[in-house]
Design a protein around this motif. Sequence first.
Motif: not given
Length: 184
Positions: A40-49, A67-78
């Motif tokens: 499932f390829y995320m084409l939007g919604t940064m931080g939600l994978a 598979i997430d990135g450090d920047g995306s995880v930092l935007t959704n630390l919750g």
Amino acid sequence: MIRSEILKEIAPILRDELVVCNIGIPSQELHAIDDQPTNFYMLGTMGLASSIGFGLALAQDKLVISIDGDGSVLTNLGTLPTIGNNMPSNYILMIIDNGSYGSTGDQPTYAGMRTDLAAMAKAAGCENVIEVQDVDTGAKLQEVIDSGKGTVMVVKCDSGNAKMPVITMDPVIIRDRFMKAVAS
């Protein structure tokens, strides 16, 4: 190694698993390397994978790898405390930590400075957290899959993007074929 080299190495391991891939260039890279209906390829919604993959793992029994990135995880630390307090055994969160926002021009993230995502995941209640060097990713991912334990993997690698084409597949097609893969 850069992220695309890691994805190329782990693509054969991912082939039979449900994968939710981070927004932007990571999805483009995985799509170009080894497109599968189980991706499932995320084409939007940064931080939600991580959140989407986690919810999918809770909803059914198949293994799910986000598979997430450090920047995306930092935007959704919750998402980390939610995962840490409810981690199912069929969920792996792989954070590819290249210390940058790769999809927007390689601006540095705090994970590339002093913020330790593995320590943050542990503090959030995640019991099985491992930090992996890029060259060890394939072997460690297979070990984690074989363990049957929900795990957070923080994969340290170099910043950089491979030149990959934009995903031209309609988002509805991506969703529908992924839903069929989940149901089968």
